[in-house]
Design an enzyme around this catalytic site. Structure first.
Site, short mmCIF file in Angstrom:
data_model
loop_
_atom_site.label_atom_id
_atom_site.label_comp_id
_atom_site.label_asym_id
_atom_site.label_seq_id
_atom_site.Cartn_x
_atom_site.Cartn_y
_atom_site.Cartn_z
N ASP A 28 3.51 1.53 8.06
CA ASP A 28 2.24 0.82 7.83
C ASP A 28 2.36 -0.24 6.75
OD1 ASP A 28 -0.31 -0.03 8.05
OD2 ASP A 28 -1.26 1.80 7.32
N ASN A 79 1.80 6.78 3.28
CA ASN A 79 2.54 5.79 4.07
C ASN A 79 4.05 6.00 3.99
OD1 ASN A 79 0.41 4.42 5.25
ND2 ASN A 79 0.17 3.04 3.50
N ASP A 105 0.86 -1.19 0.00
CA ASP A 105 0.00 0.00 0.00
C ASP A 105 0.89 1.24 0.00
OD1 ASP A 105 -2.43 1.37 0.01
OD2 ASP A 105 -2.57 1.41 2.18
#
Length: 303
Positions: A197, A185, A180
């Protein structure tokens, strides 16, 4: 670790994440995992991957050791991990030098990711992000009745387009990914970026961690990609066949995102955060979005 009462909820919907002040000074970040999403083994695989990155001086933020518990603790059935706080802001992706650095760092992440495979975390593919998401939305009648037929037709066309993209790409290598890797992030400081994350870390093609850095029209994305690729190939070769997957992966993300919201609609945090989700307008926009993706997937890949 004794807390001093300072508590700040951080932006996270999948899990519950808080910044906690410590009596000894400073802060830590505590992530309480959503029950039932990952097994303990899958969470610990994520922790191990991030620790391997940190050991090789890749700027990722691994969880801390909790005495007597390792990196994953459980209290009254609630699992959690504790992280050092890492400040920063999102990277400026319109800066060519930033794109080159991001490419180099993701190349290093993938160099570590390719050394072994996940055993307990899923693969990113047409089935896991596309067909299963479609089935959940349609089988549970999430789409307004007046739009269900047209959504079914459009999502089926979109998934057929995704399958053609995978066929054009052929066999590509799968490796452990961030999963992701969008700008939110990545925390940028004067000393450089840190990746945070890794909760969506899974097996997939390298391009998954790269395409979300691209934006704008085809010309802009091609120029951005050239800087990212140059940085990436400083540390790892890139298979150009994976460029066929960019719009396919974008399409899968869009379908999966709607199913993700629907699966968590009973969570009290979700209706206020996504107030238009259960309205016809939301699904009209998703239908238009998928039609645009159907056309995009038939365009030539970035060069």
């Amino acid at each position: 670790m004794r807390c001093d009462g300072r508590l700040l909820a951080l932006n996270s919907y999948e899990n519950r994440v808080y910044q906690l002040g410590l009596e000894e000074g400073g802060f830590c970040v505590v992530k309480f995992y959503r029950p039932g999403r990952w097994s303990d083994a899958a969470i610990l695989e994520e922790h191990r991957f991030v620790a391997q990155l940190a050991e090789r001086e890749v700027p990722a933020v691994p969880p801390m050791e909790i005495p007597g518990h390792g990196t994953l603790a459980c209290l009254d059935g609630q699992r959690f991990a504790v992280f050092p706080r890492q400040g920063g802001h999102a990277p400026e992706l319109d800066d060519p030098d930033t794109l080159s650095l991001m490419g180099r760092l993701i190349g290093r992440i993938h160099g570590v990711g390719a050394t072994e495979s996940f055993r307990h975390r899923p693969h990113l593919n047409l089935e896991s992000f596309g067909r299963s998401a479609r089935a959940f939305l349609l089988d549970n009648h999430i789409i307004p009745p007046e739009l269900e037929t047209v959504y079914r037709q459009v999502v089926d066309q979109a998934l057929a387009g995704v399958e053609r993209c995978y066929q054009r790409a052929g066999h590509v290598a799968l490796l452990r990914l961030h999963g992701d890797c969008h700008a939110g992030n990545v925390l940028w400081t004067d000393g450089g970026p840190h990746f945070v994350d890794f909760d969506d870390s899974r097996m997939g093609p390298a391009i998954q961690d790269l395409w979300m850095l691209l934006s704008g029209d085809a010309g802009s994305m091609a120029a951005q990609w050239e800087r990212i690729r140059e940085g990436y190939e400083t540390f790892r070769d890139f298979d150009p066949r994976e460029l066929h997957l960019i719009e396919a992966l974008r399409t899968l993300r869009l379908i999966h995102y709607s199913a993700w919201i629907a699966q968590r609609w009973d969570d009290p945090a979700f209706p206020p955060a996504f107030p238009f989700f259960d309205s016809p307008r939301y699904w009209e926009d998703r239908i238009l979005e998928l039609r645009e993706q159907i056309a995009a997937m038939d365009e030539p890949p970035l060069l």
